[in-house]
Design a protein around this motif. Structure first.
Motif, PDB file in Angstrom:
ATOM      1  N   GLU A  20      39.187  69.792  42.436  1.00  0.00           N
ATOM      2  CA  GLU A  20      40.504  69.915  43.057  1.00  0.00           C
ATOM      3  C   GLU A  20      40.879  71.382  43.218  1.00  0.00           C
ATOM      4  OE1 GLU A  20      45.105  68.571  42.149  1.00  0.00           O
ATOM      5  OE2 GLU A  20      43.478  67.680  41.022  1.00  0.00           O
ATOM      6  N   VAL A  21      41.532  71.692  44.357  1.00  0.00           N
ATOM      7  CA  VAL A  21      42.054  73.031  44.624  1.00  0.00           C
ATOM      8  C   VAL A  21      43.476  72.869  45.127  1.00  0.00           C
ATOM      9  CG1 VAL A  21      41.857  75.063  46.098  1.00  0.00           C
ATOM     10  CG2 VAL A  21      39.804  74.017  45.187  1.00  0.00           C
ATOM     11  N   SER A  22      44.374  73.691  44.637  1.00  0.00           N
ATOM     12  CA  SER A  22      45.765  73.652  45.074  1.00  0.00           C
ATOM     13  C   SER A  22      46.208  75.073  45.405  1.00  0.00           C
ATOM     14  CB  SER A  22      46.640  73.069  43.963  1.00  0.00           C
ATOM     15  OG  SER A  22      47.987  73.035  44.383  1.00  0.00           O
ATOM     16  N   ILE A  23      46.803  75.249  46.599  1.00  0.00           N
ATOM     17  CA  ILE A  23      47.262  76.564  47.047  1.00  0.00           C
ATOM     18  C   ILE A  23      48.701  76.435  47.521  1.00  0.00           C
ATOM     19  CG2 ILE A  23      46.959  78.366  48.781  1.00  0.00           C
ATOM     20  CD1 ILE A  23      44.007  77.721  48.808  1.00  0.00           C
ATOM     21  N   LYS A  24      49.552  77.386  47.100  1.00  0.00           N
ATOM     22  CA  LYS A  24      50.937  77.432  47.571  1.00  0.00           C
ATOM     23  C   LYS A  24      51.182  78.801  48.169  1.00  0.00           C
ATOM     24  CE  LYS A  24      53.018  74.280  44.238  1.00  0.00           C
ATOM     25  NZ  LYS A  24      54.034  74.120  43.191  1.00  0.00           N
ATOM     26  N   ILE A  30      48.904  73.315  49.979  1.00  0.00           N
ATOM     27  CA  ILE A  30      47.670  72.604  50.331  1.00  0.00           C
ATOM     28  C   ILE A  30      46.997  72.147  49.040  1.00  0.00           C
ATOM     29  CG2 ILE A  30      45.384  72.801  51.363  1.00  0.00           C
ATOM     30  CD1 ILE A  30      46.536  74.977  53.170  1.00  0.00           C
ATOM     31  N   LYS A  31      46.644  70.863  48.995  1.00  0.00           N
ATOM     32  CA  LYS A  31      45.880  70.308  47.876  1.00  0.00           C
ATOM     33  C   LYS A  31      44.638  69.659  48.452  1.00  0.00           C
ATOM     34  CE  LYS A  31      49.613  69.410  44.670  1.00  0.00           C
ATOM     35  NZ  LYS A  31      50.281  68.424  43.837  1.00  0.00           N
ATOM     36  N   ILE A  32      43.483  70.029  47.927  1.00  0.00           N
ATOM     37  CA  ILE A  32      42.214  69.459  48.374  1.00  0.00           C
ATOM     38  C   ILE A  32      41.528  68.848  47.156  1.00  0.00           C
ATOM     39  CG2 ILE A  32      39.974  69.919  49.421  1.00  0.00           C
ATOM     40  CD1 ILE A  32      41.288  72.373  50.749  1.00  0.00           C
TER      41      ILE A  32
END
Length: 160
Positions: A20-24, A30-32
């Motif tokens: 999982e990757v989360s960017i703000k 964005i969550k992948i």
């Protein structure tokens, strides 16, 4: 962050072995999450199973055997000079910008870098797939409005 940045991020995450990757950034988040198995405990060989799949007891999808770094790679067949253009993402393949409109490319068309070849729709985002090479379209390998997988061949191109 534009669509190209998001597509590159998705490609990177799919190749990296992360779950999982989360960017703000300011007004965008964005969550992948990948569906690849990630070991939870190495001694007992237990694996992470996404919640949606736990509910339905569905088997995990198999990862591709070989992932290439490019969306264009040579095709190993009798016409070894042909290049295949592959899908950079999972989604729905469209040959034109809308119903009743002309296709972006047809067999026999000459393409150049930057020319739009098709659209792959993923999660209500319509991503234009552009040529990275020059050449002539020899074959279109996917039917219009068909689902495509990551790294699935879409077009055969003669670079000559």
């Amino acid at each position: 962050m534009d669509i190209k940045d998001i597509q590159n991020l998705i490609r990177f995450v799919s190749k990296a072995e992360v779950a999982e990757v989360s960017i703000k950034q300011e007004d965008i988040e964005i969550k992948i999450k990948t569906l690849h198995s990630v070991p939870v405990q190495s001694a007992s060989q237990q694996f992470y199973v996404p919640q949606a799949q736990q509910q339905f007891n569905a088997p995990l999808p198999q990862a591709p055997a070989a992932v290439t770094s490019d969306s264009t790679t040579p095709v190993a067949e009798e016409n070894s000079n042909l290049i295949t253009i592959k899908s950079p993402m999972i989604g729905t393949f469209y040959r034109s910008s809308g119903p009743g409109k002309d296709s972006f490319v047809s067999v026999g068309d000459t393409i150049a870098p930057g020319k739009v070849l098709c659209i792959v729709e993923a999660m209500k985002l319509f991503n234009e797939i552009e040529a990275e090479i020059s050449g002539k379209i020899v074959k279109i390998l996917v039917d219009d409005a068909s689902p495509v997988e990551y790294d699935q061949p879409l077009f055969l191109v003669d670079p000559a």
